[in-house]
Design an enzyme around this catalytic site. Sequence first.
Site, PDB file in Angstrom:
ATOM      1  N   GLY A   1       0.818  -1.212   0.000  1.00 40.36           N
ATOM      2  CA  GLY A   1       0.000   0.000   0.000  1.00 40.36           C
ATOM      3  C   GLY A   1       0.852   1.262   0.000  1.00 40.36           C
TER       4      GLY A   1
ATOM      5  N   GLU B   1       1.627   1.850  -3.471  1.00 40.23           N
ATOM      6  CA  GLU B   1       0.406   2.298  -4.165  1.00 40.23           C
ATOM      7  C   GLU B   1       0.135   3.774  -3.885  1.00 40.23           C
ATOM      8  OE1 GLU B   1      -1.865  -1.136  -2.511  1.00 40.23           O
ATOM      9  OE2 GLU B   1      -2.557  -1.283  -4.585  1.00 40.23           O
TER      10      GLU B   1
ATOM     11  N   GLU C   1       2.383  -8.151  -1.393  1.00 36.69           N
ATOM     12  CA  GLU C   1       1.056  -8.664  -1.034  1.00 36.69           C
ATOM     13  C   GLU C   1       0.907 -10.158  -1.286  1.00 36.69           C
ATOM     14  OE1 GLU C   1       1.598  -5.811  -2.574  1.00 36.69           O
ATOM     15  OE2 GLU C   1       0.199  -4.253  -1.908  1.00 36.69           O
TER      16      GLU C   1
HETATM   17  N1  3HC Z   1       1.743  -3.462   9.148  1.00 36.63           N
HETATM   18  C1  3HC Z   1       1.864  -3.545  10.486  1.00 36.63           C
HETATM   19  N2  3HC Z   1       3.017  -3.919  11.114  1.00 36.63           N
HETATM   20  C2  3HC Z   1       4.071  -4.186  10.340  1.00 36.63           C
HETATM   21  C3  3HC Z   1       4.027  -4.092   8.929  1.00 36.63           C
HETATM   22  C4  3HC Z   1       2.789  -3.713   8.332  1.00 36.63           C
HETATM   23  N3  3HC Z   1       2.645  -3.603   7.004  1.00 36.63           N
HETATM   24  N4  3HC Z   1       5.228  -4.420   8.441  1.00 36.63           N
HETATM   25  C5  3HC Z   1       6.017  -4.702   9.494  1.00 36.63           C
HETATM   26  N5  3HC Z   1       5.308  -4.559  10.634  1.00 36.63           N
HETATM   27  C6  3HC Z   1       5.787  -4.753  12.005  1.00 36.63           C
HETATM   28  C7  3HC Z   1       6.326  -6.174  12.211  1.00 36.63           C
HETATM   29  O1  3HC Z   1       5.274  -7.073  12.515  1.00 36.63           O
HETATM   30  C8  3HC Z   1       7.293  -5.955  13.346  1.00 36.63           C
HETATM   31  O2  3HC Z   1       6.531  -5.908  14.528  1.00 36.63           O
HETATM   32  P1  3HC Z   1       7.134  -6.472  15.911  1.00 36.63           P
HETATM   33  O3  3HC Z   1       8.350  -5.642  16.173  1.00 36.63           O
HETATM   34  O4  3HC Z   1       6.031  -6.274  16.873  1.00 36.63           O
HETATM   35  O5  3HC Z   1       7.465  -7.915  15.672  1.00 36.63           O
HETATM   36  C9  3HC Z   1       7.832  -4.545  13.083  1.00 36.63           C
HETATM   37  O6  3HC Z   1       6.906  -3.920  12.192  1.00 36.63           O
HETATM   38  C10 3HC Z   1       9.182  -4.527  12.409  1.00 36.63           C
HETATM   39  O7  3HC Z   1       9.131  -5.413  11.296  1.00 36.63           O
HETATM   40  P2  3HC Z   1      10.376  -6.338  10.945  1.00 36.63           P
HETATM   41  O8  3HC Z   1      10.931  -6.954  12.173  1.00 36.63           O
HETATM   42  O9  3HC Z   1       9.945  -7.227   9.849  1.00 36.63           O
HETATM   43  O10 3HC Z   1      11.419  -5.254  10.439  1.00 36.63           O
HETATM   44  P3  3HC Z   1      12.393  -5.327   9.207  1.00 36.63           P
HETATM   45  O11 3HC Z   1      13.145  -4.066   9.210  1.00 36.63           O
HETATM   46  O12 3HC Z   1      13.153  -6.606   9.218  1.00 36.63           O
HETATM   47  O13 3HC Z   1      11.462  -5.384   7.895  1.00 36.63           O
HETATM   48  C11 3HC Z   1       9.659  -4.702   6.444  1.00 36.63           C
HETATM   49  C12 3HC Z   1      10.605  -4.297   7.595  1.00 36.63           C
HETATM   50  C13 3HC Z   1      10.485  -4.912   5.171  1.00 36.63           C
HETATM   51  C14 3HC Z   1       8.662  -3.585   6.249  1.00 36.63           C
HETATM   52  C15 3HC Z   1       8.978  -6.039   6.801  1.00 36.63           C
HETATM   53  O14 3HC Z   1       8.424  -5.925   8.089  1.00 36.63           O
HETATM   54  C16 3HC Z   1       7.878  -6.423   5.878  1.00 36.63           C
HETATM   55  O15 3HC Z   1       8.135  -7.036   4.859  1.00 36.63           O
HETATM   56  N6  3HC Z   1       6.628  -6.075   6.234  1.00 36.63           N
HETATM   57  C17 3HC Z   1       5.462  -6.473   5.486  1.00 36.63           C
HETATM   58  C18 3HC Z   1       5.279  -5.551   4.320  1.00 36.63           C
HETATM   59  C19 3HC Z   1       4.025  -5.900   3.574  1.00 36.63           C
HETATM   60  O16 3HC Z   1       3.712  -7.057   3.347  1.00 36.63           O
HETATM   61  N7  3HC Z   1       3.292  -4.873   3.148  1.00 36.63           N
HETATM   62  C20 3HC Z   1       2.111  -5.082   2.403  1.00 36.63           C
HETATM   63  C21 3HC Z   1       0.963  -5.127   3.316  1.00 36.63           C
HETATM   64  S1  3HC Z   1      -0.532  -5.549   2.466  1.00 36.63           S
HETATM   65  C22 3HC Z   1      -0.975  -4.129   1.664  1.00 36.63           C
HETATM   66  O17 3HC Z   1      -0.263  -3.168   1.674  1.00 36.63           O
HETATM   67  C23 3HC Z   1      -2.297  -4.182   1.021  1.00 36.63           C
HETATM   68  C24 3HC Z   1      -2.504  -3.062   0.082  1.00 36.63           C
HETATM   69  O18 3HC Z   1      -2.195  -3.482  -1.218  1.00 36.63           O
HETATM   70  C25 3HC Z   1      -3.934  -2.573   0.095  1.00 36.63           C
END
Ligand code: 3HC
Length: 714
Positions: A110, A113, A133
């Site tokens: 997002g 996006e 995603e």
């Molecule tokens: N939402 C909420 N919390 C999130 C998050 C998100 N999108 N991404 C990461 N976090 C949280 C983690 O759960 C973690 O929480 P914790 O400390 O309580 O365990 C904290 O943030 C730190 O995350 P990481 O330990 O993974 O930190 P890194 O620096 O290693 O990595 C990152 C950061 C690359 C952003 C990785 O966390 C990641 O890949 N996150 C997921 C990203 C993702 O999938 N985004 C897409 C979401 S779906 C979407 O956007 C739908 C849209 O199309 C409408």
Amino acid sequence: MRVVNTTIAHPPVTTELRGKIRVIAINHAPVNALSSVVREALLRAIELAEAEAQCAAIVLCGAGTDFSGGADIREFGKSGLQPTLPDLCARIEASIKPVIAAIQGVCLGGGFELALSAHYRLAAEDARLGFPEVLLGLMPGAGGTQRSTRLAGARPALDLMLSGRQIAGREALGLGLVDHTVPDGGVTDAAVAYAQEIADKRGVPRRTRDLVAGLAQTESNRLAVEEARAKAGQKFRGQFSPFRIIDAVEAALSTPFDEGMVNERGNFLEALASPQRAGFMHAFLAEREVAKAPEMRIATQRSVASVGVIGGGTMGAGIAVSVLSAGLPVVMIERDEAALARGHGLVDKVFGENVAKGRLGAEDKDQVMSRFSGATRYEALADVDLVIEAAYEDMDVKKQVFAELDRCCKPGCVLATNTSYLDINEIAASISRPEDVIGLHFFSPANIMKLLEIVVPAKVSADVVATGFAFAKVLKKVPVRAGVCDGFIGNRVLATYRLAIDYMVEDGASPYHVDKALRDFGYPMGPLQASDLSGGDIGWATRKRRAVTRDPRQRYVQIADRLCERGWFGQKTGRGWYQYPHGSRIGVPDPEIEAIVEAERQRAGITPRAFEDSEIVRRVMAAMANEGARILEEGIALRPLDIDAVFLHGYGFPRHRGGPMHYADTVGLANVLEDIREFEKDDAFFWRPSPLLVSLVKEGRDFESLNRSPLDAK
Ligand code: 3HC
């Protein structure tokens, strides 16, 4: 792991007027996720800036190091939160004043996006952009499918959305997804200057939704969609979102923007509500949660700057590769020069293959190998901080090795064993410093497999456990805390469900049918294919070892023994459950196996019966959940999610199912227990329900209710 300041309440969005440019920053640590409070604040800030007389253009950026990690995954399942991300993106794109996104750090999902809905994009060269995603069982749901296809064309858009890979700002520039890159940070300043330039030239917003160039059904776009669909059939078998991503890209090519958005939104919401998304999401959270061992909070890790590895066989060499790849020096110990040369050769071969595949430069290989040294005397370990023993699986051998480590290693050196099932308490008790002894159980091939079971014996000190977890992070492994028992978490549950499989095969299921049913469930290979890969001799040795202590009430199936007696250990001998003609790695079913199975059924006096795919899966999953519950009762695993992480990262459990315990919750624990009670009628010894499972069902609870971190309770 990021640090979150929970003591001070920060506004979710901050704004600042710099000359004529309104800078709006997302300010939501740790990753600037787009929670509803952020979306609301962004919407308000954009509307205010649009109405503000002094403001000529808007810069959108992230406070801290990142632009945004995307939608807030912890808000999934909460409905009615306004504004939605697609609405916010539409509002930004509709702004009458130019909006410039300043992208640094991560810009994912997002977040990407949001940036694509801005009119112009500047990115740091090393920014990390992508659509992860699909890795959560989702698809971009705020215009990502429509805008990225319009900007970059179908092929790159599909590649990004189907792989979930992250690209650097430089690559995004090449694909047309950003307009400029900025070399060394300072992207917000550069964006402000750029916004000023656009404002001075009275530039008008350039809206991606209006782009039609390249959108016509060109041959290359059409082919890209066709090829993606053909490949997805195999690669994403049984999954939902990848196919919807392809549909959405096709819609972007063939329909007006608003129609494409309706298509995307409908499919996104369906994916969001699916059990697959819940499984992927559980896997994502579990692999972060397992890394937070209680000892990490109460103890300080010891420093690990050099590592010793005992044994240069496949496992020892794989561990050495893993440690060298993490940038640490390794001293390998073998019993003589010839064995050492073999171990050295195995390590060298892996890096050589990486060079051949273009993953590593030849000079980098030399640099990595310069950190490798070998010796035949334990005195060479005098200065190392951590030793991993990967010698032959025999208690006497292990004790001899540990006596040498006790003699030669410096005080405070962490002494780890890679044993798969031996009693680590006994190993620890055999030396003068049991507090330094821990299990670090790698999975083969150790340089590839992500799982590291951190096995915690009774006398180990907390700082050694904390060191194990910190070391796993350095190796980029997924660490799971396990107690001492035969097989720890993974191999113990595996041994149980393998019994369930042996029983089904003797009762009438073909081994090839069992493998197919579990592949269709989502495993990359069936359990008997996996056994052929790891080698049937390992299980044979375990069965012989356990023969003396085996409960006489336990049913014993001899089919696998018949194979091993013939020397059919799997791939390495060219024959196992499958045949591997001419050294092939793909097995073909073997009619002789069917004959051996049939003879064994007759010997055991069994009249074979038919099994449906669904019964095969139900029996395997029930055996896993039941043994998993026992492991929880005994405190071998801290939480159900630890068991899930073990199977996801060490045994190929399908990620979209979330792990065996999460899957049991999805099926419903009452249903799982009902299955077990039904199977119990045939074999009351094997299918005794775990008391924990029984009590959870009685209380109407699920495994998830046990997943609170032990840290939360403190
Ligand atoms: N939402 C909420 N919390 C999130 C998050 C998100 N999108 N991404 C990461 N976090 C949280 C983690 O759960 C973690 O929480 P914790 O400390 O309580 O365990 C904290 O943030 C730190 O995350 P990481 O330990 O993974 O930190 P890194 O620096 O290693 O990595 C990152 C950061 C690359 C952003 C990785 O966390 C990641 O890949 N996150 C997921 C990203 C993702 O999938 N985004 C897409 C979401 S779906 C979407 O956007 C739908 C849209 O199309 C409408």
